[in-house]
Design a protein around this motif. Structure first.
Motif, PDB file in Angstrom:
ATOM      1  N   SER A 182      -0.516   9.257   2.543  1.00 32.12           N
ATOM      2  CA  SER A 182      -0.444  10.655   2.655  1.00 32.12           C
ATOM      3  C   SER A 182       1.096  10.914   2.438  1.00 32.12           C
ATOM      4  CB  SER A 182      -0.853  10.947   4.024  1.00 32.12           C
ATOM      5  OG  SER A 182      -0.338  12.492   4.220  1.00 32.12           O
ATOM      6  N   PHE A 183       1.387  11.857   1.827  1.00 33.64           N
ATOM      7  CA  PHE A 183       2.888  12.004   1.635  1.00 33.64           C
ATOM      8  C   PHE A 183       3.240  13.370   2.220  1.00 33.64           C
ATOM      9  CE2 PHE A 183       1.555   9.893  -2.177  1.00 33.64           C
ATOM     10  CZ  PHE A 183       2.865   9.039  -2.204  1.00 33.64           C
ATOM     11  N   ILE A 241       9.875   7.845  -4.498  1.00 31.99           N
ATOM     12  CA  ILE A 241       8.702   8.444  -5.040  1.00 31.99           C
ATOM     13  C   ILE A 241       8.892   9.193  -6.573  1.00 31.99           C
ATOM     14  CG2 ILE A 241       6.331   9.501  -4.920  1.00 31.99           C
ATOM     15  CD1 ILE A 241       6.920   7.480  -3.023  1.00 31.99           C
ATOM     16  N   PHE A 242       9.897   9.826  -6.550  1.00 31.88           N
ATOM     17  CA  PHE A 242      10.629  10.399  -7.660  1.00 31.88           C
ATOM     18  C   PHE A 242      11.816   9.945  -7.829  1.00 31.88           C
ATOM     19  CE2 PHE A 242       6.884  13.162  -6.825  1.00 31.88           C
ATOM     20  CZ  PHE A 242       6.325  13.545  -8.154  1.00 31.88           C
ATOM     21  N   ALA A 282       5.629   9.175  14.059  1.00 26.89           N
ATOM     22  CA  ALA A 282       5.963  10.473  13.501  1.00 26.89           C
ATOM     23  C   ALA A 282       7.389  10.260  12.847  1.00 26.89           C
ATOM     24  CB  ALA A 282       6.444  11.328  14.902  1.00 26.89           C
ATOM     25  N   GLY A 283       7.805  11.367  12.133  1.00 21.01           N
ATOM     26  CA  GLY A 283       8.917  11.271  11.405  1.00 21.01           C
ATOM     27  C   GLY A 283       8.775  11.509   9.949  1.00 21.01           C
ATOM     28  N   LYS A 284       9.657  11.458   9.071  1.00 17.73           N
ATOM     29  CA  LYS A 284       9.457  11.778   7.695  1.00 17.73           C
ATOM     30  C   LYS A 284       9.460  10.508   6.789  1.00 17.73           C
ATOM     31  CE  LYS A 284      12.277  16.118   7.807  1.00 17.73           C
ATOM     32  NZ  LYS A 284      13.547  16.704   7.289  1.00 17.73           N
ATOM     33  N   SER A 285       8.174  10.243   6.567  1.00 16.60           N
ATOM     34  CA  SER A 285       7.872   9.309   5.761  1.00 16.60           C
ATOM     35  C   SER A 285       6.619   9.183   4.933  1.00 16.60           C
ATOM     36  CB  SER A 285       7.970   7.906   6.668  1.00 16.60           C
ATOM     37  OG  SER A 285       7.548   6.617   6.044  1.00 16.60           O
ATOM     38  N   ILE A 286       6.275   8.231   4.062  1.00 17.45           N
ATOM     39  CA  ILE A 286       5.203   7.966   3.756  1.00 17.45           C
ATOM     40  C   ILE A 286       4.110   7.443   4.861  1.00 17.45           C
ATOM     41  CG2 ILE A 286       3.699   6.715   2.109  1.00 17.45           C
ATOM     42  CD1 ILE A 286       6.015   6.253   0.420  1.00 17.45           C
ATOM     43  N   LYS A 287       2.789   8.100   5.135  1.00 13.95           N
ATOM     44  CA  LYS A 287       2.179   7.751   5.966  1.00 13.95           C
ATOM     45  C   LYS A 287       0.683   6.981   5.726  1.00 13.95           C
ATOM     46  CE  LYS A 287       4.702   9.589   8.988  1.00 13.95           C
ATOM     47  NZ  LYS A 287       5.648   8.540   9.711  1.00 13.95           N
ATOM     48  N   LEU A 288       0.384   5.956   6.415  1.00 12.28           N
ATOM     49  CA  LEU A 288      -0.721   5.346   6.137  1.00 12.28           C
ATOM     50  C   LEU A 288      -2.110   6.236   7.103  1.00 12.28           C
ATOM     51  CD1 LEU A 288      -1.821   2.892   4.585  1.00 12.28           C
ATOM     52  CD2 LEU A 288      -1.699   1.454   6.395  1.00 12.28           C
ATOM     53  N   LYS A 299       0.639  -1.183   0.095  1.00  8.41           N
ATOM     54  CA  LYS A 299      -0.161  -0.191  -0.021  1.00  8.41           C
ATOM     55  C   LYS A 299       0.885   1.394   0.075  1.00  8.41           C
ATOM     56  CE  LYS A 299      -4.088   2.024   0.943  1.00  8.41           C
ATOM     57  NZ  LYS A 299      -5.494   1.854   0.268  1.00  8.41           N
ATOM     58  N   THR A 300       1.825   1.224   1.035  1.00  9.61           N
ATOM     59  CA  THR A 300       2.759   2.484   0.939  1.00  9.61           C
ATOM     60  C   THR A 300       4.028   2.540  -0.047  1.00  9.61           C
ATOM     61  OG1 THR A 300       4.044   1.418   2.673  1.00  9.61           O
ATOM     62  CG2 THR A 300       2.127   2.518   3.261  1.00  9.61           C
ATOM     63  N   GLY A 301       4.295   1.113  -0.776  1.00  7.82           N
ATOM     64  CA  GLY A 301       5.353   1.242  -1.428  1.00  7.82           C
ATOM     65  C   GLY A 301       6.765   1.304  -0.695  1.00  7.82           C
TER      66      GLY A 301
END
Length: 237
Positions: free
Chosen positions: A129-130, A144-145, A64-70, A45-47
């Protein structure tokens, strides 16, 4: 006493991957595989392709933290509770089933499969969510890019799009030709790089019936302009 059809309680993924093990009497293995399927579903789902498992994976996508979130469907205010639900399931059942499992009998196995099914349904209903991925750097780090240029090209492409009466076919064709997947399209919106604007135009003439068109277009936000300028400066340096 009414007999419960277990298939009605199980996610299709559990029926396909785990129920055969259960029916053959391999209860610890069926329980372990059930939790593995939850883990795989989160990654799909998150990749997220990193070597994260169990509780560490849950902390990454729910914490928390910098990451893709579910993001769960019941609201952001329950995000922490969802994290606790997944952490508890992994800590209690997944770890035990993976490293021992000797006490998992038929009843416990059914409980684990039903719990895993509930978690799979929750994952399926959740959104990605990004917003907390960490900006441009995070988008590239998380895969992602490919690079900054790809981000700039997509933002520029979107900001050139104009739509009449909610006809978006041309844009999606351009995205497909450019090789931009849905995740990239969503990411630039989540990070507030572009926004959709609209207005109503009246084309009526005297003695003619009213003729209104809805005009929409993508516009760079202040953040989007800042990011695009930074990328262009770094590219020309």
């Amino acid at each position: 006493m009414t007999k419960i059809d277990i298939d009605k309680l199980l996610h299709q993924r559990i029926i396909y991957k785990c129920k055969p093990l259960y029916e053959d009497g391999y209860f610890p293995q069926a329980a372990s595989e059930s939790m593995k399927q939850v883990e795989l579903a989160i990654k799909e789902k998150t990749g997220i392709g990193e070597k994260l498992f169990g509780v560490r994976l849950v902390n990454q996508v729910f914490g928390a933290g910098k990451s893709i979130k579910l993001k769960i469907p019941l609201g952001d205010e329950l995000q922490e509770q969802a994290k606790s639900l997944f952490k508890g399931a992994f800590s209690y059942y997944r770890n035990y089933a993976a490293h021992d499992g000797s006490k998992i009998d038929e009843i416990i196995c059914i409980r684990v499969m039903v719990l895993a099914s509930e978690l799979l349904d929750l994952i399926g209903a959740s959104s990605i969510s990004f917003t907390e991925i960490g900006g441009v750097e995070g988008l590239i780090k998380q895969g992602i890019f490919d690079d900054e240029t790809q981000i700039a090209d997509l933002v520029s492409l979107l900001s050139s799009q104009v739509f009449v009466d909610e006809t978006y076919d041309g844009m999606f064709k351009d995205l497909a030709i450019g090789g931009y997947p849905d995740s990239q399209y969503q990411a630039v919106f989540d990070l507030d790089f572009v926004e959709l604007r609209s207005k109503i135009e009246n084309h009526e003439f005297p003695e003619d019936p009213m003729d209104f068109d809805k005009i929409e277009w993508f516009e760079l936000t202040p953040m989007g302009r800042k990011v695009l300028n930074q990328i262009r400066k770094s590219s020309s340096a």
